[in-house]
Write a protein that holds these residues in place. Structure first.
Motif, short mmCIF file in Angstrom:
data_model
loop_
_atom_site.label_atom_id
_atom_site.label_comp_id
_atom_site.label_asym_id
_atom_site.label_seq_id
_atom_site.Cartn_x
_atom_site.Cartn_y
_atom_site.Cartn_z
N TYR A 95 20.09 17.44 2.75
CA TYR A 95 18.61 17.40 1.81
C TYR A 95 18.53 18.45 2.48
CZ TYR A 95 20.27 11.91 1.04
OH TYR A 95 20.25 10.75 0.05
N TYR A 96 17.09 19.10 1.68
CA TYR A 96 16.27 19.86 2.02
C TYR A 96 14.79 19.40 2.31
CZ TYR A 96 20.53 23.01 0.64
OH TYR A 96 21.22 23.36 0.40
N CYS A 97 13.83 19.77 2.99
CA CYS A 97 12.81 19.35 3.23
C CYS A 97 11.80 20.83 2.64
CB CYS A 97 11.80 19.53 4.74
SG CYS A 97 12.33 20.46 5.71
N ALA A 98 10.77 20.39 1.88
CA ALA A 98 10.62 21.80 1.58
C ALA A 98 8.43 21.07 1.81
CB ALA A 98 10.42 21.50 0.05
N ALA A 99 7.83 22.15 1.53
CA ALA A 99 6.51 22.18 1.73
C ALA A 99 5.63 23.54 0.55
CB ALA A 99 6.18 22.63 2.99
N GLY A 100 4.72 22.90 -0.23
CA GLY A 100 4.04 23.59 -1.58
C GLY A 100 2.81 23.38 -1.35
N THR A 101 1.80 23.96 -1.54
CA THR A 101 0.21 23.71 -2.33
C THR A 101 -0.08 23.49 -3.63
OG1 THR A 101 0.02 26.01 -3.11
CG2 THR A 101 -0.08 25.35 -0.59
N ARG A 102 1.29 23.17 -4.65
CA ARG A 102 1.08 22.72 -5.57
C ARG A 102 1.75 21.28 -6.01
NH1 ARG A 102 1.83 28.05 -5.23
NH2 ARG A 102 4.23 27.81 -5.60
N GLY A 103 1.85 20.66 -5.47
CA GLY A 103 2.33 19.52 -5.49
C GLY A 103 3.40 19.35 -5.48
N LEU A 104 4.14 18.23 -6.24
CA LEU A 104 5.76 18.33 -6.10
C LEU A 104 7.03 18.97 -6.64
CD1 LEU A 104 5.62 14.78 -5.00
CD2 LEU A 104 5.94 15.93 -3.90
N THR A 105 5.66 20.05 -8.05
CA THR A 105 6.53 20.49 -8.72
C THR A 105 7.14 21.83 -8.19
OG1 THR A 105 4.33 20.92 -9.62
CG2 THR A 105 5.39 18.82 -10.24
N ASP A 106 6.46 22.44 -7.13
CA ASP A 106 6.61 24.02 -6.92
C ASP A 106 6.38 23.68 -5.20
OD1 ASP A 106 5.78 26.96 -8.32
OD2 ASP A 106 7.40 26.29 -7.02
N PHE A 107 7.14 24.43 -4.82
CA PHE A 107 6.92 24.58 -2.89
C PHE A 107 7.51 26.08 -2.76
CE2 PHE A 107 7.25 20.24 -1.84
CZ PHE A 107 7.61 19.28 -2.68
N ASP A 108 6.84 26.15 -2.03
CA ASP A 108 6.85 27.69 -1.01
C ASP A 108 7.57 27.44 -0.37
OD1 ASP A 108 3.27 26.57 -1.63
OD2 ASP A 108 4.38 28.82 -2.87
N TYR A 109 7.58 26.65 0.68
CA TYR A 109 9.00 27.03 1.67
C TYR A 109 10.01 25.58 1.78
CZ TYR A 109 4.93 29.45 3.23
OH TYR A 109 3.73 30.35 3.47
N TRP A 110 11.01 26.14 2.35
CA TRP A 110 12.42 25.38 2.43
C TRP A 110 13.16 25.50 3.76
CZ3 TRP A 110 14.07 21.90 -1.87
CH2 TRP A 110 12.37 22.31 -2.92
N GLY A 111 13.47 24.90 4.42
CA GLY A 111 13.82 24.52 4.99
C GLY A 111 15.90 24.43 5.23
N GLN A 112 16.47 24.41 5.79
CA GLN A 112 17.94 24.88 5.88
C GLN A 112 19.05 23.70 5.28
OE1 GLN A 112 16.53 23.71 8.37
NE2 GLN A 112 18.07 22.50 9.72
N GLY A 113 18.17 22.52 5.33
CA GLY A 113 19.22 21.25 5.29
C GLY A 113 19.53 20.95 5.48
N THR A 114 20.01 19.46 5.59
CA THR A 114 20.83 18.71 6.86
C THR A 114 21.60 17.88 6.14
OG1 THR A 114 20.82 17.66 8.63
CG2 THR A 114 19.32 17.17 6.93
N LEU A 115 23.50 17.71 6.01
CA LEU A 115 24.62 16.91 5.91
C LEU A 115 24.25 15.62 6.15
CD1 LEU A 115 26.42 16.86 3.75
CD2 LEU A 115 27.85 16.91 5.28
N VAL A 116 23.59 14.81 4.72
CA VAL A 116 24.44 13.36 5.10
C VAL A 116 25.34 13.29 4.22
CG1 VAL A 116 22.93 11.14 4.71
CG2 VAL A 116 21.60 12.80 5.99
N THR A 117 26.74 12.14 5.10
CA THR A 117 27.73 11.83 4.30
C THR A 117 27.21 10.18 4.75
OG1 THR A 117 28.50 13.14 5.10
CG2 THR A 117 29.86 11.89 4.63
N VAL A 118 27.45 9.58 3.80
CA VAL A 118 27.51 8.06 3.75
C VAL A 118 28.92 7.40 3.33
CG1 VAL A 118 26.43 6.20 2.53
CG2 VAL A 118 25.33 7.67 3.36
N SER A 119 29.93 7.18 4.09
CA SER A 119 31.21 5.90 3.23
C SER A 119 31.08 5.11 3.27
CB SER A 119 32.06 6.73 5.00
OG SER A 119 31.60 5.27 5.98
#
Length: 120
Positions: A95-119
């Motif tokens: 899962y990655y978080c992101a931030a941007g100024t153009r709604g939900l279609t284009d993001f300027d910044y991205w986080g490094q990601g965090t792993l979610v595992t559902v067994s």
């Protein structure tokens, strides 16, 4: 500018996790902030996000696959939480978080990601 994502882990199906994303280096008050995920062998997909308008404040958006199970909240200008409940094995992804100024279609910044595992 950085986005720091955290909160991933291993959980059994039906369980819950809460992801956190904190931005630094600037103020994200008018930015859309959201979450995407990428499962092994699949393309990255939108999960949930918040958009901002001067008249209405923050508004939450969800992919159909997570509606009713995930809740996004904007805790302050620079942080967003994703409460995930009733998790399914198919929610397993980075899962990655992101931030941007153009709604939900284009993001300027991205986080490094965090792993979610559902067994199952």
């Amino acid at each position: 500018v950085q986005l720091q994502a955290s909160g991933g882990g291993l959980v059994q199906a039906g369980g819950s996790l809460r992801l956190s994303c904190v931005g630094s280096g600037r103020t994200f008050s008018s930015y859309a902030m959201g979450w995407f995920r990428q499962a092994p062998g699949k393309e990255r997909e939108f999960v949930s996000g918040t958009t901002w308008s001067a008249g209405n404040g923050y508004y939450a958006h969800y992919a159909d696959s997570v509606k009713g199970r995930f809740t996004i909240s904007r805790t302050n200008a620079n942080s967003v939480l994703l409460q995930m409940s009733s998790l399914k094995p198919e929610d397993t992804a980075v899962y990655y978080c992101a931030a941007g100024t153009r709604g939900l279609t284009d993001f300027d910044y991205w986080g490094q990601g965090t792993l979610v595992t559902v067994s199952s």
